[in-house]
Design a protein around this motif. Structure first.
Motif, PDB file in Angstrom:
ATOM      1  N   UNK A 130     -15.648 -12.961 -29.000  1.00 60.29           N
ATOM      2  CA  UNK A 130     -15.162 -11.925 -30.042  1.00 60.29           C
ATOM      3  C   UNK A 130     -13.358 -11.976 -29.958  1.00 60.29           C
ATOM      4  N   UNK A 131     -12.947 -11.691 -31.123  1.00 64.01           N
ATOM      5  CA  UNK A 131     -11.324 -11.613 -31.260  1.00 64.01           C
ATOM      6  C   UNK A 131     -10.976 -10.756 -30.383  1.00 64.01           C
ATOM      7  N   UNK A 132     -11.687  -9.624 -30.288  1.00 62.65           N
ATOM      8  CA  UNK A 132     -11.002  -8.385 -29.222  1.00 62.65           C
ATOM      9  C   UNK A 132     -11.120  -9.046 -27.862  1.00 62.65           C
ATOM     10  N   UNK A 133     -12.050  -9.590 -27.418  1.00 61.65           N
ATOM     11  CA  UNK A 133     -12.086  -9.980 -26.010  1.00 61.65           C
ATOM     12  C   UNK A 133     -11.238 -11.233 -25.744  1.00 61.65           C
ATOM     13  N   UNK A 134     -11.128 -11.998 -26.735  1.00 58.15           N
ATOM     14  CA  UNK A 134      -9.944 -13.083 -26.500  1.00 58.15           C
ATOM     15  C   UNK A 134      -8.445 -12.498 -26.513  1.00 58.15           C
ATOM     16  N   UNK A 135      -8.227 -11.603 -27.136  1.00 54.19           N
ATOM     17  CA  UNK A 135      -6.935 -10.852 -27.190  1.00 54.19           C
ATOM     18  C   UNK A 135      -6.712 -10.049 -26.029  1.00 54.19           C
ATOM     19  N   UNK A 136      -7.556  -9.362 -25.751  1.00 54.78           N
ATOM     20  CA  UNK A 136      -7.541  -8.649 -24.432  1.00 54.78           C
ATOM     21  C   UNK A 136      -7.408  -9.412 -22.913  1.00 54.78           C
ATOM     22  N   UNK A 137      -8.432 -10.591 -22.953  1.00 50.04           N
ATOM     23  CA  UNK A 137      -8.417 -11.518 -21.979  1.00 50.04           C
ATOM     24  C   UNK A 137      -6.963 -12.132 -21.961  1.00 50.04           C
ATOM     25  N   UNK A 138      -6.414 -12.727 -22.949  1.00 50.92           N
ATOM     26  CA  UNK A 138      -5.220 -13.678 -22.941  1.00 50.92           C
ATOM     27  C   UNK A 138      -3.878 -12.669 -22.852  1.00 50.92           C
ATOM     28  N   UNK A 139      -3.899 -11.487 -23.367  1.00 48.00           N
ATOM     29  CA  UNK A 139      -2.895 -10.612 -23.555  1.00 48.00           C
ATOM     30  C   UNK A 139      -2.755  -9.595 -22.676  1.00 48.00           C
ATOM     31  N   UNK A 140      -4.050  -9.201 -21.999  1.00 52.09           N
ATOM     32  CA  UNK A 140      -4.040  -8.197 -20.956  1.00 52.09           C
ATOM     33  C   UNK A 140      -3.597  -6.832 -21.521  1.00 52.09           C
ATOM     34  N   UNK A 141      -3.920  -6.695 -22.845  1.00 55.52           N
ATOM     35  CA  UNK A 141      -3.958  -5.532 -23.498  1.00 55.52           C
ATOM     36  C   UNK A 141      -4.999  -5.015 -24.572  1.00 55.52           C
ATOM     37  N   UNK A 142      -5.229  -3.946 -24.829  1.00 56.70           N
ATOM     38  CA  UNK A 142      -6.303  -3.310 -25.711  1.00 56.70           C
ATOM     39  C   UNK A 142      -5.671  -3.609 -27.322  1.00 56.70           C
ATOM     40  N   UNK A 143      -6.809  -4.336 -28.043  1.00 61.49           N
ATOM     41  CA  UNK A 143      -6.435  -4.587 -29.505  1.00 61.49           C
ATOM     42  C   UNK A 143      -6.883  -3.416 -30.454  1.00 61.49           C
ATOM     43  N   UNK A 144      -5.863  -3.105 -31.476  1.00 61.87           N
ATOM     44  CA  UNK A 144      -6.699  -2.180 -32.332  1.00 61.87           C
ATOM     45  C   UNK A 144      -7.276  -3.019 -33.455  1.00 61.87           C
ATOM     46  N   UNK A 145      -7.996  -2.402 -34.242  1.00 59.68           N
ATOM     47  CA  UNK A 145      -8.718  -3.179 -35.186  1.00 59.68           C
ATOM     48  C   UNK A 145      -8.133  -3.867 -36.225  1.00 59.68           C
ATOM     49  N   UNK A 146      -6.883  -3.860 -36.381  1.00 59.80           N
ATOM     50  CA  UNK A 146      -5.910  -4.272 -37.457  1.00 59.80           C
ATOM     51  C   UNK A 146      -5.039  -5.558 -36.719  1.00 59.80           C
TER      52      UNK A 146
END
Length: 95
Positions: A39-55
């Protein structure tokens, strides 16, 4: 082939493609999970170490930059594919 020590991608002709830290982290994560929709959210959270908002589209921008370096034709990706409604999937080459 991804050189884990030097953080460099070595392509079929033997030339080296230098990756940013974000591109390297993303490609390594995808290569560690081949043929699995991520998932986009998991990739973002895992590589950036932050929560992603839906946009948040930053992961899409990183994928686009990575495709330009990895794919023969970034407009028709074979290695880093979109998975509709989920995110992305790394499909290793068969050769």
């Amino acid at each position: 082939m991804l050189d884990l020590k030097r953080h460099v991608l070595i392509v079929a002709d033997g030339s080296e493609v230098h990756l940013t830290r974000g591109e390297y982290d993303l490609l390594k994560l995808m290569m560690d999970n081949p043929n699995r929709p991520l998932s986009r959210e998991w990739l973002l959270r895992t590589t950036s170490h932050r929560e992603a908002d839906m946009f948040d589209r930053s992961i899409d921008n990183r994928i686009m930059r990575l495709r330009r370096k990895v794919e023969d034709d970034p407009g028709k990706p074979r290695a880093i594919r979109n998975v509709r409604g989920v995110g992305y999937m790394f499909v290793p080459p068969k050769d």
